[in-house]
Scaffold this motif. Structure first.
Motif, PDB file in Angstrom:
ATOM      1  N   UNK A 273       0.860  -1.193   0.000  1.00 42.99           N
ATOM      2  CA  UNK A 273       0.000   0.000   0.000  1.00 42.99           C
ATOM      3  C   UNK A 273       0.888   1.232   0.000  1.00 42.99           C
ATOM      4  N   UNK A 274       0.543   2.181  -0.878  1.00 41.77           N
ATOM      5  CA  UNK A 274       1.386   3.346  -1.106  1.00 41.77           C
ATOM      6  C   UNK A 274       0.535   4.596  -1.277  1.00 41.77           C
ATOM      7  N   UNK A 275       1.063   5.722  -0.871  1.00 45.92           N
ATOM      8  CA  UNK A 275       0.430   7.010  -1.170  1.00 45.92           C
ATOM      9  C   UNK A 275       1.503   7.996  -1.605  1.00 45.92           C
ATOM     10  N   UNK A 276       1.102   8.897  -2.460  1.00 42.63           N
ATOM     11  CA  UNK A 276       1.987   9.953  -2.959  1.00 42.63           C
ATOM     12  C   UNK A 276       1.157  11.218  -3.057  1.00 42.63           C
ATOM     13  N   UNK A 277       1.715  12.342  -2.666  1.00 39.54           N
ATOM     14  CA  UNK A 277       1.016  13.613  -2.857  1.00 39.54           C
ATOM     15  C   UNK A 277       2.020  14.716  -3.127  1.00 39.54           C
ATOM     16  N   UNK A 278       1.496  15.809  -3.671  1.00 37.78           N
ATOM     17  CA  UNK A 278       2.291  17.005  -3.913  1.00 37.78           C
ATOM     18  C   UNK A 278       1.503  18.200  -3.420  1.00 37.78           C
ATOM     19  N   UNK A 279       2.122  19.016  -2.612  1.00 37.93           N
ATOM     20  CA  UNK A 279       1.529  20.273  -2.167  1.00 37.93           C
ATOM     21  C   UNK A 279       1.907  21.311  -3.218  1.00 37.93           C
ATOM     22  N   UNK A 280       0.907  21.886  -3.858  1.00 39.99           N
ATOM     23  CA  UNK A 280       1.166  22.695  -5.057  1.00 39.99           C
ATOM     24  C   UNK A 280       2.055  23.916  -4.813  1.00 39.99           C
ATOM     25  N   UNK A 281       2.018  24.501  -3.621  1.00 42.05           N
ATOM     26  CA  UNK A 281       2.882  25.665  -3.407  1.00 42.05           C
ATOM     27  C   UNK A 281       4.286  25.269  -2.935  1.00 42.05           C
ATOM     28  N   UNK A 282       4.530  23.958  -2.763  1.00 42.15           N
ATOM     29  CA  UNK A 282       5.853  23.477  -2.385  1.00 42.15           C
ATOM     30  C   UNK A 282       6.173  23.576  -0.908  1.00 42.15           C
ATOM     31  N   UNK A 283       5.288  24.154  -0.115  1.00 42.30           N
ATOM     32  CA  UNK A 283       5.537  24.316   1.317  1.00 42.30           C
ATOM     33  C   UNK A 283       5.332  22.981   2.044  1.00 42.30           C
ATOM     34  N   UNK A 284       6.025  22.812   3.151  1.00 49.92           N
ATOM     35  CA  UNK A 284       5.909  21.569   3.912  1.00 49.92           C
ATOM     36  C   UNK A 284       4.914  21.664   5.063  1.00 49.92           C
TER      37      UNK A 284
END
Length: 75
Positions: free
Chosen positions: A25-36
């Protein structure tokens, strides 16, 4: 990763995060503004969605020493 055997988390550049469990089981995401700032809330929400019991899926936002809001992931 210390709490769950077989959990791997890797933070990438520009707000990308990947998490994987030993059973595939895997998840991947990207926060569009690049902030953590939102990463913790999103990772916790993903783990909850995968059936791993974690803490509530929100992260506080502080104004000085006072909590003034929260970041919460929704699916």
């Amino acid at each position: 990763m210390q709490r769950y055997s077989g959990l791997f988390l890797k933070e990438g550049a520009e707000g990308v995060e990947v998490g994987s469990l030993s059973d595939g089981r895997t998840f991947v995401f990207k926060v569009s503004d690049g902030a953590s700032r939102a990463h913790a809330a999103i990772v916790i929400a993903c783990l909850n969605k995968l059936g791993l019991s974690t803490q509530p899926d929100s992260s506080p936002i502080y104004g000085g020493d006072t909590v003034v809001g929260a970041i919460q992931a929704t699916f």
